[in-house]
Design a protein around this motif. Structure first.
Motif, PDB file in Angstrom:
ATOM      1  N   ASN A  72      25.187 -36.550  -6.825  1.00 23.59           N
ATOM      2  CA  ASN A  72      24.943 -36.410  -8.234  1.00 23.59           C
ATOM      3  C   ASN A  72      24.121 -37.323  -8.753  1.00 23.59           C
ATOM      4  O   ASN A  72      23.310 -37.012  -9.790  1.00 23.59           O
ATOM      5  N   THR A  73      24.020 -38.458  -8.317  1.00 24.45           N
ATOM      6  CA  THR A  73      23.275 -39.566  -8.736  1.00 24.45           C
ATOM      7  C   THR A  73      21.639 -38.866  -8.531  1.00 24.45           C
ATOM      8  O   THR A  73      20.835 -39.149  -9.728  1.00 24.45           O
ATOM      9  N   VAL A  74      21.550 -38.425  -7.599  1.00 25.87           N
ATOM     10  CA  VAL A  74      20.000 -37.950  -7.331  1.00 25.87           C
ATOM     11  C   VAL A  74      19.787 -36.723  -8.261  1.00 25.87           C
ATOM     12  O   VAL A  74      18.652 -36.493  -8.817  1.00 25.87           O
ATOM     13  N   TYR A  75      20.722 -35.853  -8.411  1.00 27.09           N
ATOM     14  CA  TYR A  75      20.641 -34.749  -9.190  1.00 27.09           C
ATOM     15  C   TYR A  75      20.169 -35.001 -10.642  1.00 27.09           C
ATOM     16  O   TYR A  75      19.337 -34.476 -10.989  1.00 27.09           O
ATOM     17  N   TYR A  76      20.630 -36.105 -11.107  1.00 30.65           N
ATOM     18  CA  TYR A  76      20.432 -36.348 -12.551  1.00 30.65           C
ATOM     19  C   TYR A  76      19.227 -37.276 -12.767  1.00 30.65           C
ATOM     20  O   TYR A  76      18.374 -37.115 -13.516  1.00 30.65           O
ATOM     21  N   MET A  77      19.183 -38.254 -11.799  1.00 37.44           N
ATOM     22  CA  MET A  77      18.060 -39.153 -11.903  1.00 37.44           C
ATOM     23  C   MET A  77      16.580 -38.735 -11.265  1.00 37.44           C
ATOM     24  O   MET A  77      15.541 -39.240 -11.805  1.00 37.44           O
ATOM     25  N   ALA A  78      16.445 -38.105  -9.998  1.00 35.01           N
ATOM     26  CA  ALA A  78      15.304 -37.604  -9.564  1.00 35.01           C
ATOM     27  C   ALA A  78      14.460 -36.826 -10.458  1.00 35.01           C
ATOM     28  O   ALA A  78      13.182 -37.088 -10.627  1.00 35.01           O
ATOM     29  N   PRO A  79      15.028 -35.822 -11.198  1.00 40.80           N
ATOM     30  CA  PRO A  79      14.213 -35.247 -12.066  1.00 40.80           C
ATOM     31  C   PRO A  79      13.457 -36.107 -13.262  1.00 40.80           C
ATOM     32  O   PRO A  79      12.064 -35.962 -13.396  1.00 40.80           O
ATOM     33  N   PHE A  80      13.994 -36.874 -13.945  1.00 43.00           N
ATOM     34  CA  PHE A  80      13.781 -37.987 -14.779  1.00 43.00           C
ATOM     35  C   PHE A  80      12.735 -38.693 -14.080  1.00 43.00           C
ATOM     36  O   PHE A  80      11.652 -39.081 -14.683  1.00 43.00           O
ATOM     37  N   ALA A  81      12.884 -39.443 -12.857  1.00 46.37           N
ATOM     38  CA  ALA A  81      11.944 -40.021 -12.085  1.00 46.37           C
ATOM     39  C   ALA A  81      10.605 -39.396 -12.044  1.00 46.37           C
ATOM     40  O   ALA A  81       9.451 -40.112 -11.890  1.00 46.37           O
ATOM     41  N   THR A  82      10.694 -38.195 -11.495  1.00 43.87           N
ATOM     42  CA  THR A  82       9.500 -37.224 -11.198  1.00 43.87           C
ATOM     43  C   THR A  82       8.891 -37.192 -12.708  1.00 43.87           C
ATOM     44  O   THR A  82       7.587 -37.518 -12.797  1.00 43.87           O
ATOM     45  N   MET A  83       9.413 -36.865 -13.684  1.00 42.26           N
ATOM     46  CA  MET A  83       8.786 -37.018 -15.143  1.00 42.26           C
ATOM     47  C   MET A  83       7.985 -38.219 -15.469  1.00 42.26           C
ATOM     48  O   MET A  83       7.008 -38.271 -15.865  1.00 42.26           O
ATOM     49  N   ILE A  84       8.746 -39.246 -14.939  1.00 35.90           N
ATOM     50  CA  ILE A  84       8.286 -41.011 -15.450  1.00 35.90           C
ATOM     51  C   ILE A  84       7.193 -41.004 -14.449  1.00 35.90           C
ATOM     52  O   ILE A  84       5.850 -41.630 -15.052  1.00 35.90           O
ATOM     53  N   LEU A  85       7.050 -40.730 -13.326  1.00 34.38           N
ATOM     54  CA  LEU A  85       6.021 -41.021 -12.348  1.00 34.38           C
ATOM     55  C   LEU A  85       4.803 -40.208 -12.342  1.00 34.38           C
ATOM     56  O   LEU A  85       3.977 -40.463 -11.833  1.00 34.38           O
ATOM     57  N   ALA A  86       4.923 -38.752 -12.650  1.00 32.17           N
ATOM     58  CA  ALA A  86       3.932 -37.658 -12.234  1.00 32.17           C
ATOM     59  C   ALA A  86       2.680 -38.242 -13.147  1.00 32.17           C
ATOM     60  O   ALA A  86       1.793 -38.154 -12.642  1.00 32.17           O
ATOM     61  N   GLY A  87       2.671 -38.612 -14.487  1.00 30.72           N
ATOM     62  CA  GLY A  87       1.443 -39.260 -15.130  1.00 30.72           C
ATOM     63  C   GLY A  87       0.907 -40.229 -14.383  1.00 30.72           C
ATOM     64  O   GLY A  87      -0.464 -40.174 -14.297  1.00 30.72           O
ATOM     65  N   PRO A  88       1.584 -41.302 -14.103  1.00 32.86           N
ATOM     66  CA  PRO A  88       0.694 -42.526 -13.721  1.00 32.86           C
ATOM     67  C   PRO A  88       0.379 -42.121 -12.199  1.00 32.86           C
ATOM     68  O   PRO A  88      -0.918 -42.597 -11.917  1.00 32.86           O
ATOM     69  N   ALA A  89       0.985 -41.218 -11.545  1.00 30.54           N
ATOM     70  CA  ALA A  89       0.497 -41.027 -10.070  1.00 30.54           C
ATOM     71  C   ALA A  89      -1.118 -40.254 -10.230  1.00 30.54           C
ATOM     72  O   ALA A  89      -1.765 -40.515  -9.540  1.00 30.54           O
ATOM     73  N   LEU A  90      -1.001 -39.376 -11.145  1.00 34.75           N
ATOM     74  CA  LEU A  90      -2.077 -38.383 -11.264  1.00 34.75           C
ATOM     75  C   LEU A  90      -3.301 -39.328 -11.828  1.00 34.75           C
ATOM     76  O   LEU A  90      -4.459 -39.041 -11.508  1.00 34.75           O
ATOM     77  N   LEU A  91      -2.859 -39.894 -12.921  1.00 33.68           N
ATOM     78  CA  LEU A  91      -3.897 -40.881 -13.510  1.00 33.68           C
ATOM     79  C   LEU A  91      -4.649 -41.935 -12.590  1.00 33.68           C
ATOM     80  O   LEU A  91      -5.911 -42.221 -12.520  1.00 33.68           O
ATOM     81  N   LEU A  92      -3.659 -42.672 -11.970  1.00 28.19           N
ATOM     82  CA  LEU A  92      -4.129 -43.916 -10.925  1.00 28.19           C
ATOM     83  C   LEU A  92      -4.570 -43.330  -9.369  1.00 28.19           C
ATOM     84  O   LEU A  92      -5.408 -43.965  -8.858  1.00 28.19           O
ATOM     85  N   GLU A  93      -3.971 -42.270  -9.080  1.00 29.66           N
ATOM     86  CA  GLU A  93      -4.229 -41.864  -7.523  1.00 29.66           C
ATOM     87  C   GLU A  93      -4.783 -40.492  -7.559  1.00 29.66           C
ATOM     88  O   GLU A  93      -5.165 -39.981  -6.288  1.00 29.66           O
ATOM     89  N   GLY A  94      -4.850 -39.689  -8.615  1.00 25.00           N
ATOM     90  CA  GLY A  94      -5.310 -38.096  -8.499  1.00 25.00           C
ATOM     91  C   GLY A  94      -6.557 -37.937  -7.799  1.00 25.00           C
ATOM     92  O   GLY A  94      -6.696 -37.123  -6.960  1.00 25.00           O
ATOM     93  N   SER A  95      -7.443 -38.879  -8.101  1.00 21.28           N
ATOM     94  CA  SER A  95      -9.221 -38.861  -7.684  1.00 21.28           C
ATOM     95  C   SER A  95      -9.008 -39.076  -6.068  1.00 21.28           C
ATOM     96  O   SER A  95      -9.514 -38.510  -5.303  1.00 21.28           O
ATOM     97  N   GLY A  96      -8.308 -40.321  -5.860  1.00 21.39           N
ATOM     98  CA  GLY A  96      -8.138 -40.712  -4.344  1.00 21.39           C
ATOM     99  C   GLY A  96      -7.427 -39.675  -3.337  1.00 21.39           C
ATOM    100  O   GLY A  96      -7.879 -39.262  -2.526  1.00 21.39           O
ATOM    101  N   VAL A  97      -6.450 -39.078  -3.912  1.00 21.62           N
ATOM    102  CA  VAL A  97      -5.556 -37.701  -3.314  1.00 21.62           C
ATOM    103  C   VAL A  97      -6.823 -36.596  -3.038  1.00 21.62           C
ATOM    104  O   VAL A  97      -6.725 -36.110  -2.184  1.00 21.62           O
ATOM    105  N   ALA A  98      -7.210 -36.375  -4.067  1.00 21.86           N
ATOM    106  CA  ALA A  98      -8.269 -35.019  -4.058  1.00 21.86           C
ATOM    107  C   ALA A  98      -9.302 -35.337  -2.787  1.00 21.86           C
ATOM    108  O   ALA A  98      -9.599 -34.547  -2.277  1.00 21.86           O
ATOM    109  N   ALA A  99      -9.978 -36.702  -2.944  1.00 22.03           N
ATOM    110  CA  ALA A  99     -10.901 -37.205  -1.956  1.00 22.03           C
ATOM    111  C   ALA A  99     -10.520 -37.082  -0.514  1.00 22.03           C
ATOM    112  O   ALA A  99     -11.050 -36.552   0.417  1.00 22.03           O
TER     113      ALA A  99
END
Length: 341
Positions: free
Chosen positions: A193-220
């Motif tokens: 239940n902890t993961v059920y509630y917290m993982a979606p929020f964590a995804t929402m929090i981290l998706a932007g920074p991951a795309l901004l900071l690592e997006g170009s590197g992942v694409a390469a």
């Protein structure tokens, strides 16, 4: 009498199986993450963490909504943002820092530093809440701190950035534990239940920074890596295994005693250190190994002291205020849930 003997044997077998499968999932996730960073050259810890959160969100939904493994614990809509979201933020920071440290330092060093969590939790509760602790709790932290210092000084693959991330990860774990006590104490969350509630929020929090900071590197990386298909299978498999780790934690909590779990948890670190050395062959000096052993021994002793104090009737402490009950004199370290991914 024979029936009682069989029940006792089954209980022992169940505990052993629970510990072994927990070890297996935990060590596999750690080794796979290190393999992703080092062997696949996928040096993007934010993206790896985000993939873990996505896989965990999907896995928890299937487990609770489809397979009905555990009933969904209902949460007041207001508490989703007032209580769950702050916990999810710390949860996210905790996992990210763990993966960042794993990117820069060996598994052996990272796991040893993670054992510093009991000390950071006790100190935080003493500083922030002015919480009283028995002198034996403070004494049991001495070998942990000493072992960490010896390991850090003698680490042959020392990296300040990775070391700092691991140390901050300990603080994040401690903060998560303390916040859980103050924000979620009336919600009896299990690991799923902890993961059920917290993982979606964590995804929402981290998706932007991951795309901004690592997006170009992942694409390469996707364009230049020689074996994309097999590498992506490994990366996403680590995410699914990270979710399975939560199942293993849920099973081991209900199959072992607190003392057994404490000893098994420290042996798990030793197993992870040994397997990681066999795979990655990172250099470990004799003094470094001694420091790691002292730290793990200190953690075991700390768990023993906590257990013994919890079994004793309350006494009147000298400082700084009288706790309402004995549990107030014990640190809020839920070691069984520290491995959630």
């Amino acid at each position: 009498m024979m029936e009682e003997g069989r029940l006792c044997q089954w209980s022992v077998i169940r505990s052993v199986l629970a510990v072994v499968q927990w070890w297996g999932f935990n060590v596999t996730v750690i080794i796979m993450n290190k393999w992703i960073f080092q062997k696949l050259d996928f040096t993007y810890p934010l993206t790896v963490s985000c993939i873990h959160f996505i896989c965990s969100s999907m896995g928890a939904y299937v487990a609770i909504k489809v397979m009905k493994v555990k009933p969904l614990i209902q949460v007041n809509p207001e508490d989703l943002w007032r209580r769950i979201f702050p916990m999810s933020l710390v949860f996210c920071i905790n996992i990210v820092l763990g993966n960042v440290s794993l990117r820069y330092i060996p598994v052996s060093f990272m796991q040893t530093i993670k054992s510093f969590t009991p000390a950071t939790t006790v100190v935080l509760q003493w500083l922030v809440w002015r919480k009283y602790f028995d002198w034996r709790i403070w004494g049991s932290l001495i070998p942990i701190v000493g072992g960490i210092l010896l390991t850090s000084v003698t680490e042959l693959s020392f990296n300040m950035f990775g070391f700092s991330a691991a140390l901050l990860g300990c603080l994040a774990t401690s903060t998560k534990t303390i916040l859980a006590e103050s924000l979620l104490h009336w919600y009896k969350f299990d690991s799923i239940n902890t993961v059920y509630y917290m993982a979606p929020f964590a995804t929402m929090i981290l998706a932007g920074p991951a795309l901004l900071l690592e997006g170009s590197g992942v694409a390469a990386w996707l364009q230049t890596h020689p074996s994309i298909a097999s590498s992506l299978v490994i990366i996403f498999s680590s995410g699914m295994l990270a979710f399975c780790l939560n199942f293993s934690i849920f099973y081991v909590i209900h199959s072992t005693t607190a003392v057994t779990f404490n000893v098994a948890g420290n042996l798990k670190v030793a197993v992870a250190v040994l397997i990681s050395w066999l795979i990655f062959r990172n250099p470990i000096s004799s003094l470094n190994a001694v420091g790691c052993a002292v730290t793990l021994g200190g953690c075991t002793f700390y768990g023993y002291v906590r257990h013994m104090l919890s079994q004793q009737p309350p006494e009147t402490p000298r400082t700084p205020r009288t706790p309402r009950n004995r549990t107030e004199t014990l640190p809020l370290v839920n070691d069984k849930l520290d491995d959630k991914v």
